[in-house]
Design an enzyme around this catalytic site. Structure first.
Site, short mmCIF file in Angstrom:
data_model
loop_
_atom_site.label_atom_id
_atom_site.label_comp_id
_atom_site.label_asym_id
_atom_site.label_seq_id
_atom_site.Cartn_x
_atom_site.Cartn_y
_atom_site.Cartn_z
CG HIS A 82 92.75 65.08 -7.27
ND1 HIS A 82 92.22 66.35 -7.42
CD2 HIS A 82 92.24 64.34 -8.27
CE1 HIS A 82 91.45 66.36 -8.49
NE2 HIS A 82 91.44 65.16 -9.03
CG ASP A 161 94.39 71.39 -17.08
OD1 ASP A 161 94.26 70.37 -17.78
OD2 ASP A 161 93.60 71.70 -16.18
NE ARG A 168 91.36 66.49 -22.58
CZ ARG A 168 91.42 66.23 -21.28
NH1 ARG A 168 92.03 67.08 -20.46
NH2 ARG A 168 90.89 65.14 -20.78
CB SER A 183 94.18 67.26 -17.20
OG SER A 183 93.25 68.11 -16.57
CE LYS A 187 93.31 70.10 -13.25
NZ LYS A 187 92.10 70.08 -14.04
N1 URA Z 1 89.40 66.31 -14.44
C1 URA Z 1 90.45 67.06 -14.78
O1 URA Z 1 90.91 67.88 -14.00
N2 URA Z 1 90.97 66.92 -16.02
C2 URA Z 1 90.49 66.05 -16.91
O2 URA Z 1 91.02 65.96 -18.00
C3 URA Z 1 89.38 65.27 -16.55
C4 URA Z 1 88.86 65.42 -15.29
#
Ligand code: URA
Ligand code: CA
Length: 433
Positions: A82, A161, A168, A183, A187
């Protein structure tokens, strides 16, 4: 359990239990807990932080809020990579066939998304015929047979999320290490990876502009991964200037082809070897980082990685001839050079500004509905620290519009030439293994 008590406990600096965290994530996902209470809790987390145990619980509660991809039918240790996002970041196109050529299974789920250029799938679709509309069974079979396949994102992954991130965004709580780390990790974990390699970018073109923040985020994510039994490693890399030379979809495919033949840009090659080494070690295809790097280097020079790339394109309907003849990729009508206005050394090439210029040409999506032009973009000829003479081309704009005056203006504002001595920036600030 009452949401009020959870907010109060965190506001006073207490540590939330796994049950409390699961309670508020489940309650928020199914609509029982209102936005205003979650907003208050997010702000309390912003100021009071979370312990490593709380962060791991939050991550897993979000993973369990939706579907999880089952990759158990794939043999071997599945490793995913990632990146926190950069400009001209072509690493996935290179890493996927490169590590697969060493037998590391790469089951890549990818999105299109918004940004300066398209996502990995958009870039691959620059190869005539290549498509990601394959069934889950075909995807699994391809990974078992060839060690690499790419499929579009499907299913309802981490709905908690998605809701939290939107909230947020409007409550000034995006910039919180525990919230960002959980977060991102939720994923990756929901996508089924056994091992995770993180490329945390820092600099003008990065989400984490400050090096210390990037380090803190990387350590936070590695800690979460290891706590929930996903071996995780990280690299902190520079994104003050674009990575490699090409920014644009087909242009980055061409750059990936060069790199897979061992003749790519130095920075892009180095980053791929660093990230790839971690992936190979996590997949247990080498004993240590040095051995992994040696194997990867050999795969780039002996044609193994390049052949794997061709097999990968062909197996998903792509015309593998593009690997030998990149002029078969979509080409823009106009190629316009940007001459240096003075002689000296390149002091800055602000990554996100270059990304915006590529987007103005049509290389990326501004909204989900925008169409991407796969042929357009920018190819740099100079990087920070390079010498230029007056009138020498700094870069070439690949455009389908003849008039690119606004893009040219933007590019001149983003590139600085100085008469002082300038060193190339550090590419890799830290590796965490
Ligand atoms: N990218 C994400 O997937 N989540 C975040 O909180 C910030 C950047
Ligand atoms: Ca690039």
């Amino acid at each position: 359990m009452r949401m009020y008590d959870i907010i109060e406990k965190k506001r006073n600096g207490g540590e939330l239990t796994k049950e409390e965290i699961t309670f508020f994530i489940d309650g928020y996902t199914n609509g029982e807990i209102p936005d205003y209470q979650i907003s208050a809790l997010l702000m309390a987390i912003y100021f009071q932080d979370m312990t490593e145990v709380e962060r791991a619980s939050l991550t897993m509660a979000m993973v369990e809020s939706g579907d999880q991809i089952d990759l158990s039918a794939i043999e071997g240790i599945k490793v995913d990579k990632h990146s926190t996002g950069g400009v001209g970041d072509t690493t996935t196109l290179i890493l996927a066939p490169l590590v697969a050529s060493l037998g590391v299974p790469l089951a890549k789920m990818s999105g299109r998304g918004l940004g300066h250029t398209g996502g990995t799938i958009d870039k691959l679709e620059a190869v005539p015929g290549f498509h990601v509309e394959i069934t889950n069974e075909a995807f699994i079979d391809l990974v078992n047979k060839n060690k690499v396949a790419v499929i579009g994102q499907s299913g309802n992954l981490t709905p908690a999320d998605k809701k939290l991130y939107s909230l947020r965004d409007v409550t000034a709580t995006v910039n919180s290490i525990p919230l960002i780390a959980s977060s991102i990790m939720s994923k990756k974990i929901a996508s089924g990876a056994d091992g995770i390699v993180l490329d945390v970018k820092t600099g003008a073109g990065a989400f984490m502009k400050d090096l210390e923040d990037a380090k803190e985020l990387a350590h936070a994510m590695v800690s979460i991964g290891n706590k929930v039994s996903r071996n995780t490693m990280a690299v902190i890399s520079d994104m003050s200037q674009p990575l490699g030379y090409a920014i644009g979809n087909a242009l980055e495919v061409k750059e990936a082809i060069d790199t897979l033949q061992g003749k790519g840009p130095e920075d892009l090659t180095e980053l791929c070897l660093t990230l790839g080494s971690q992936m190979v070690v996590l997949a247990k295809k080498a004993k240590n980082i040095d051995e992994a790097r040696q194997l990867l280097q050999e795969a780039l020079t002996n044609g193994k990685a390049f052949d794997k790339f061709k097999q990968f394109l062909e197996s998903q309907g792509g015309n593998a001839e593009v690997a030998d003849n990149p002029e078969l990729l979509p080409q823009a009508k106009f190629k316009i050079d940007l001459p240096a206005k003075s002689a000296g050394k390149v002091a800055a090439i602000i990554a996100d500004e270059l990304g915006t210029a590529a987007m103005m040409l049509g290389a990326g999506r501004a909204t989900k509905e925008s169409e991407i032009d796969l042929s357009v973009g920018i190819v740099l000829h100079k990087k920070i620290g390079d010498s230029v003479t007056e009138g020498e081309s700094l870069l070439t704009i690949h455009s389908n519009q003849e008039n690119v005056d606004q893009v040219i203006e933007k590019l001149y504002e983003s590139i600085t030439i100085t008469t002082e001595h300038i060193e190339a920036p550090t590419l890799i600030y830290q590796t965490i293994t």
